[in-house]
Scaffold this motif. Structure first.
Motif, PDB file in Angstrom:
ATOM      1  N   LYS A  34     -17.490  11.328 -39.502  1.00  0.00           N
ATOM      2  CA  LYS A  34     -18.663  12.184 -39.731  1.00  0.00           C
ATOM      3  C   LYS A  34     -18.383  13.256 -40.778  1.00  0.00           C
ATOM      4  N   GLY A  35     -17.163  13.236 -41.350  1.00  0.00           N
ATOM      5  CA  GLY A  35     -16.826  14.199 -42.382  1.00  0.00           C
ATOM      6  C   GLY A  35     -16.247  15.500 -41.856  1.00  0.00           C
ATOM      7  N   ILE A  36     -15.846  15.501 -40.582  1.00  0.00           N
ATOM      8  CA  ILE A  36     -15.259  16.703 -39.972  1.00  0.00           C
ATOM      9  C   ILE A  36     -13.744  16.652 -40.127  1.00  0.00           C
ATOM     10  N   TYR A  37     -13.152  17.741 -40.599  1.00  0.00           N
ATOM     11  CA  TYR A  37     -11.691  17.836 -40.605  1.00  0.00           C
ATOM     12  C   TYR A  37     -11.215  18.014 -39.160  1.00  0.00           C
ATOM     13  N   VAL A  38     -10.231  17.232 -38.742  1.00  0.00           N
ATOM     14  CA  VAL A  38      -9.598  17.432 -37.443  1.00  0.00           C
ATOM     15  C   VAL A  38      -8.147  17.801 -37.725  1.00  0.00           C
ATOM     16  N   VAL A  39      -7.788  19.043 -37.429  1.00  0.00           N
ATOM     17  CA  VAL A  39      -6.475  19.573 -37.787  1.00  0.00           C
ATOM     18  C   VAL A  39      -5.663  19.825 -36.515  1.00  0.00           C
ATOM     19  N   ILE A  40      -4.489  19.202 -36.431  1.00  0.00           N
ATOM     20  CA  ILE A  40      -3.606  19.416 -35.297  1.00  0.00           C
ATOM     21  C   ILE A  40      -2.858  20.721 -35.528  1.00  0.00           C
ATOM     22  N   CYS A  41      -2.866  21.577 -34.529  1.00  0.00           N
ATOM     23  CA  CYS A  41      -2.371  22.947 -34.655  1.00  0.00           C
ATOM     24  C   CYS A  41      -1.468  23.251 -33.464  1.00  0.00           C
ATOM     25  N   GLU A 263     -16.938  13.690 -28.139  1.00  0.00           N
ATOM     26  CA  GLU A 263     -18.021  12.701 -28.014  1.00  0.00           C
ATOM     27  C   GLU A 263     -19.394  13.366 -28.010  1.00  0.00           C
ATOM     28  N   LYS A 264     -19.447  14.607 -27.570  1.00  0.00           N
ATOM     29  CA  LYS A 264     -20.734  15.318 -27.537  1.00  0.00           C
ATOM     30  C   LYS A 264     -21.189  15.677 -28.947  1.00  0.00           C
ATOM     31  N   LEU A 265     -20.275  15.654 -29.894  1.00  0.00           N
ATOM     32  CA  LEU A 265     -20.628  15.995 -31.283  1.00  0.00           C
ATOM     33  C   LEU A 265     -21.229  14.809 -32.002  1.00  0.00           C
ATOM     34  N   ASN A 266     -21.036  13.598 -31.452  1.00  0.00           N
ATOM     35  CA  ASN A 266     -21.500  12.389 -32.128  1.00  0.00           C
ATOM     36  C   ASN A 266     -22.929  12.019 -31.761  1.00  0.00           C
TER      37      ASN A 266
END
Length: 266
Positions: A34-41, A263-266
């Motif tokens: 969806k074009g969202i960056y997912v960054v492990i922190c 999943e709620k974001l999709n």
């Protein structure tokens, strides 16, 4: 629509078996699509965080050492590095010698240790600490011991060292009601280092407004993340005082809490 999501590892992304479930990996992939960056922190060394990020096929940006380093592993580029002063590392080393405890120093993705371990990735420091710190920037030091009283004494002693701070520690040192899980530990960085400050720097680098960011975590070193992002999410296994300061609480790490939230974001 949120543009970037920061996710902690231990107690968040992983369940208690240290596994990242397929459901969680699929949810991360859908967010990426969806074009969202997912960054492990994470508070763990950057190289370790990179491997976790690759396992989940998350974004190529990672935050390691409790915010001490921001790294783009696709371009092999360090975006931000916040290293301890040499004199501070030497002082911490001598404290570790005094109490005969383990000291782990994170440098260039490697774990340099004072005492030999069973982990083949750990490197025993065989030269003098003074020589080593001359050419090797240290982003984080970690004290570990099986003796709680040693860590308690070290915690008090390092308060006298300028320009450093404890960014994470065994929960039982904060609240005696928490289980006394061994080994006991203290994560040390230079002042101003935090997951929250690293998030601000990466968002500025990517030209993303902080109001368009989210963070998911479970522990006290995640609080600075929650303070800066647009939407904060605690895991169901987080301490109650952390749950009270976030915008939303998802299920536990053993119930695919991260996946269910994504999943709620999709």
């Amino acid at each position: 629509m949120y543009k970037i999501i920061f996710i902690d590892i231990d107690g968040t992304l992983r369940n208690d078996k240290k596994e990242i479930t397929e459901k969680t990996k699929e949810a991360i992939q859908k967010a990426i699509e969806k074009g969202i960056y997912v960054v492990i922190c994470s508070g763990r060394p950057t190289k370790y965080v990179e491997e976790v990020s690759k396992e989940t096929l998350a974004s190529n940006y990672v935050i390691g050492c409790n915010g001490g380093e921001i790294y783009d592993y696709k371009e092999k580029k360090t975006i931000h590095l916040n290293a301890l002063e040499k004199e501070e590392v030497i002082a911490l080393w001598h404290i570790a010698e005094t109490y005969d405890v383990q000291l782990i120093m994170i440098s260039d993705g490697k774990r340099m240790v004072r005492k030999q371990t069973d982990d083949e990735t750990d490197i025993l420091l065989e030269e003098s600490i003074e020589s080593f710190v001359t050419d090797n920037p240290i982003t984080q030091c970690v004290f570990t011991s099986l003796i709680l009283e040693n860590i308690r004494k070290i915690k008090e002693e390092i308060n006298d060292i300028k320009n450093i701070e404890i960014v994470n520690l065994s929960k039982c040192l904060l609240n005696s009601e928490f289980p006394k899980e061994k080994p006991f530990f203290l994560d040390i960085t230079c002042k101003g280092t935090s997951k929250g400050n690293a998030i601000k720097k990466l968002c500025e680098y990517l030209k993303i407004d902080l109001k368009d960011s989210m963070a998911i975590g479970d522990s006290y070193n995640d609080v600075t993340m929650f303070e800066v992002v647009g939407h904060s999410v605690a895991m169901g296994n987080a301490p109650e005082d952390i749950k009270r300061i976030v915008d939303e609480v998802t299920d536990t790490n053993n119930e695919d809490g991260v996946a269910k939230f994504l999943e709620k974001l999709n």
